[in-house]
Structure formats: structure tokens, C-alpha cells
Design a protein around this motif. Sequence first.
Motif, PDB file in Angstrom:
ATOM      1  N   VAL A  46     -49.302  23.709  35.337  1.00 40.36           N
ATOM      2  CA  VAL A  46     -49.901  23.926  36.656  1.00 40.36           C
ATOM      3  C   VAL A  46     -49.627  25.341  37.140  1.00 40.36           C
ATOM      4  CG1 VAL A  46     -49.781  23.249  39.089  1.00 40.36           C
ATOM      5  CG2 VAL A  46     -49.895  21.514  37.330  1.00 40.36           C
ATOM      6  N   PHE A  47     -48.419  25.825  36.906  1.00 42.15           N
ATOM      7  CA  PHE A  47     -48.082  27.183  37.346  1.00 42.15           C
ATOM      8  C   PHE A  47     -49.006  28.212  36.711  1.00 42.15           C
ATOM      9  CE2 PHE A  47     -45.979  31.228  36.891  1.00 42.15           C
ATOM     10  CZ  PHE A  47     -45.594  31.474  38.184  1.00 42.15           C
ATOM     11  N   TRP A  48     -49.144  28.162  35.385  1.00 42.99           N
ATOM     12  CA  TRP A  48     -49.972  29.164  34.719  1.00 42.99           C
ATOM     13  C   TRP A  48     -51.454  28.917  34.961  1.00 42.99           C
ATOM     14  CZ3 TRP A  48     -47.718  33.361  34.272  1.00 42.99           C
ATOM     15  CH2 TRP A  48     -46.421  33.485  33.780  1.00 42.99           C
ATOM     16  N   SER A  49     -51.865  27.686  35.184  1.00 43.75           N
ATOM     17  CA  SER A  49     -53.273  27.423  35.520  1.00 43.75           C
ATOM     18  C   SER A  49     -53.619  27.998  36.886  1.00 43.75           C
ATOM     19  CB  SER A  49     -53.553  25.922  35.514  1.00 43.75           C
ATOM     20  OG  SER A  49     -53.463  25.404  34.216  1.00 43.75           O
ATOM     21  N   ILE A  50     -52.651  28.031  37.779  1.00 45.41           N
ATOM     22  CA  ILE A  50     -52.889  28.615  39.100  1.00 45.41           C
ATOM     23  C   ILE A  50     -52.780  30.135  39.064  1.00 45.41           C
ATOM     24  CG2 ILE A  50     -51.872  28.840  41.415  1.00 45.41           C
ATOM     25  CD1 ILE A  50     -51.384  25.842  41.348  1.00 45.41           C
ATOM     26  N   HIS A  51     -51.787  30.655  38.368  1.00 47.36           N
ATOM     27  CA  HIS A  51     -51.560  32.106  38.385  1.00 47.36           C
ATOM     28  C   HIS A  51     -52.383  32.863  37.343  1.00 47.36           C
ATOM     29  CE1 HIS A  51     -48.350  32.491  41.376  1.00 47.36           C
ATOM     30  NE2 HIS A  51     -48.042  31.258  41.019  1.00 47.36           N
ATOM     31  N   GLN A  52     -52.701  32.231  36.227  1.00 47.25           N
ATOM     32  CA  GLN A  52     -53.465  32.895  35.170  1.00 47.25           C
ATOM     33  C   GLN A  52     -54.537  31.951  34.622  1.00 47.25           C
ATOM     34  OE1 GLN A  52     -53.174  36.078  34.122  1.00 47.25           O
ATOM     35  NE2 GLN A  52     -51.589  36.431  35.646  1.00 47.25           N
ATOM     36  N   PRO A  53     -55.556  31.619  35.419  1.00 44.64           N
ATOM     37  CA  PRO A  53     -56.534  30.636  34.952  1.00 44.64           C
ATOM     38  C   PRO A  53     -57.405  31.118  33.792  1.00 44.64           C
ATOM     39  CG  PRO A  53     -57.215  31.564  37.050  1.00 44.64           C
ATOM     40  CD  PRO A  53     -55.836  32.085  36.769  1.00 44.64           C
ATOM     41  N   LEU A  54     -57.477  32.417  33.567  1.00 41.72           N
ATOM     42  CA  LEU A  54     -58.265  32.922  32.442  1.00 41.72           C
ATOM     43  C   LEU A  54     -57.491  32.856  31.131  1.00 41.72           C
ATOM     44  CD1 LEU A  54     -59.986  36.007  34.107  1.00 41.72           C
ATOM     45  CD2 LEU A  54     -60.922  33.726  33.703  1.00 41.72           C
ATOM     46  N   LYS A  55     -56.179  32.831  31.194  1.00 43.51           N
ATOM     47  CA  LYS A  55     -55.363  32.767  29.977  1.00 43.51           C
ATOM     48  C   LYS A  55     -54.942  31.350  29.641  1.00 43.51           C
ATOM     49  CE  LYS A  55     -53.580  37.421  29.961  1.00 43.51           C
ATOM     50  NZ  LYS A  55     -52.457  38.276  29.699  1.00 43.51           N
ATOM     51  N   VAL A  56     -54.659  30.553  30.646  1.00 43.18           N
ATOM     52  CA  VAL A  56     -54.223  29.175  30.431  1.00 43.18           C
ATOM     53  C   VAL A  56     -55.239  28.281  31.107  1.00 43.18           C
ATOM     54  CG1 VAL A  56     -52.424  27.482  30.860  1.00 43.18           C
ATOM     55  CG2 VAL A  56     -51.804  29.828  30.335  1.00 43.18           C
ATOM     56  N   GLY A  57     -55.965  27.560  30.292  1.00 40.55           N
ATOM     57  CA  GLY A  57     -57.000  26.705  30.836  1.00 40.55           C
ATOM     58  C   GLY A  57     -56.926  25.304  30.278  1.00 40.55           C
ATOM     59  N   ILE A  58     -58.074  24.694  30.224  1.00 38.47           N
ATOM     60  CA  ILE A  58     -58.160  23.305  29.820  1.00 38.47           C
ATOM     61  C   ILE A  58     -57.846  23.135  28.329  1.00 38.47           C
ATOM     62  CG2 ILE A  58     -59.778  21.362  29.645  1.00 38.47           C
ATOM     63  CD1 ILE A  58     -61.059  22.417  32.206  1.00 38.47           C
ATOM     64  N   GLY A  59     -58.190  24.106  27.502  1.00 35.88           N
ATOM     65  CA  GLY A  59     -57.886  24.020  26.069  1.00 35.88           C
ATOM     66  C   GLY A  59     -56.392  23.998  25.803  1.00 35.88           C
ATOM     67  N   VAL A  60     -55.657  24.861  26.479  1.00 35.43           N
ATOM     68  CA  VAL A  60     -54.197  24.871  26.342  1.00 35.43           C
ATOM     69  C   VAL A  60     -53.614  23.560  26.857  1.00 35.43           C
ATOM     70  CG1 VAL A  60     -52.080  26.005  27.114  1.00 35.43           C
ATOM     71  CG2 VAL A  60     -54.048  27.375  26.478  1.00 35.43           C
ATOM     72  N   ALA A  61     -54.172  23.053  27.957  1.00 35.40           N
ATOM     73  CA  ALA A  61     -53.695  21.785  28.513  1.00 35.40           C
ATOM     74  C   ALA A  61     -53.925  20.645  27.539  1.00 35.40           C
ATOM     75  CB  ALA A  61     -54.404  21.502  29.835  1.00 35.40           C
ATOM     76  N   PHE A  62     -55.089  20.615  26.900  1.00 41.34           N
ATOM     77  CA  PHE A  62     -55.374  19.561  25.932  1.00 41.34           C
ATOM     78  C   PHE A  62     -54.422  19.635  24.742  1.00 41.34           C
ATOM     79  CE2 PHE A  62     -57.750  17.795  22.318  1.00 41.34           C
ATOM     80  CZ  PHE A  62     -58.015  16.531  22.819  1.00 41.34           C
TER      81      PHE A  62
END
Length: 172
Positions: free
Chosen positions: A46-62
Motif C-alpha cells: 500500500v505504501f509504494w502503491s500510494i507513493h510510487q504508483p508507476l513503479k509498484v502496481g497491480i502486477g507487483v501486487a499479484f
Amino acid sequence: MNQPHYILLPVNSLFIAFSFIAAFFLNFLPWGGMAGVPDFVALVLVFWSIHQPLKVGIGVAFAMGLVMDVHDAIYLGENALAYTLLSYFAITIHRRVLWFHPVTQCLHVFPLFLFVQGLQTGVRLLIAPEAHFPGWLYFSQSLVTTLLWPVATLILLAPQRRAIDKDHNRPI
């Protein structure tokens, strides 16, 4: 608005990867099934999805969800679904959350953690009819993870706050 807003340095992709690895190993610790043990991978995600949404997205989450599914030895895809939705909703609110102080940001991320934990419980109850509701104390994990949000913000933004050229005459 009396506090100064510092311009942060760009985040290093290796630091993001290291933070995910560290969170994964923190989830390895033998907590003994205690209630209220935070989900460090969800916190970092959640932290990186909020602060760096272009680097950490849904693919990294999956991908992290699949790794956590294998680690937890649960139904393949349970954490992957939860983390994917968690990242999606975090990216959805990322512009609004960044306007607030880290303590106030907790009010925005708490429903995300609670939703994901409820989703995981719902999936377990749907798939395994013999499973029992874990009790309301089980959801204290979301509260503890939310309380760690300001600490995670302090730790994960620290490398971006350092100055490249230390100059005592310049405040930025």
C-alpha cells in the motif's frame, strides 16, 4: 501548512525491491498465530502503491500475492486477489492521501486493510464450508497494520529525504 514540504529525491527501484523482501521476511517470523500480527507485505504494498504508483502496481501486487499464497500454504490466488484489489484501491486514492500528514493518512488506509482482511476471510469461508469464522479479534490485524503506517512512512521515505549535496545555507 506551517510545516515545510521537502522535495524528495527519486526512489531507487532496488530500495523498493529490498523493502518488499524485508517485509516478506518479517511475515516469515513465527508469531504463533497471535491475533493482531500485522501484514508487512500489505503495508509495504500500500505504501509504494500510494507513493510510487508507476513503479509498484497491480502486477507487483499479484506477484507478491502468489508468493504469500505459497508461503502461507493456503488456496492459490487468495492473497493474490486480495493484494491486487488492495493495490488497485490504493492507487485510486493515492493523490488524495498524499495531501495529509502520515497520522491522518491512517484514516484512509485503515478501510483498505480492513477490506482486504474481510475479503480473505470471505474467500476462506466460501471455499471451505468446514471453515469457521475466526472471530472479531482476528480483524485487529488491520488496526495494528494501520498503526504502523507512520513508522513505515518514516522508514521508507528516509532515503529520499537525504540531500545529494549537503549545503547548510539551503533549506531543501
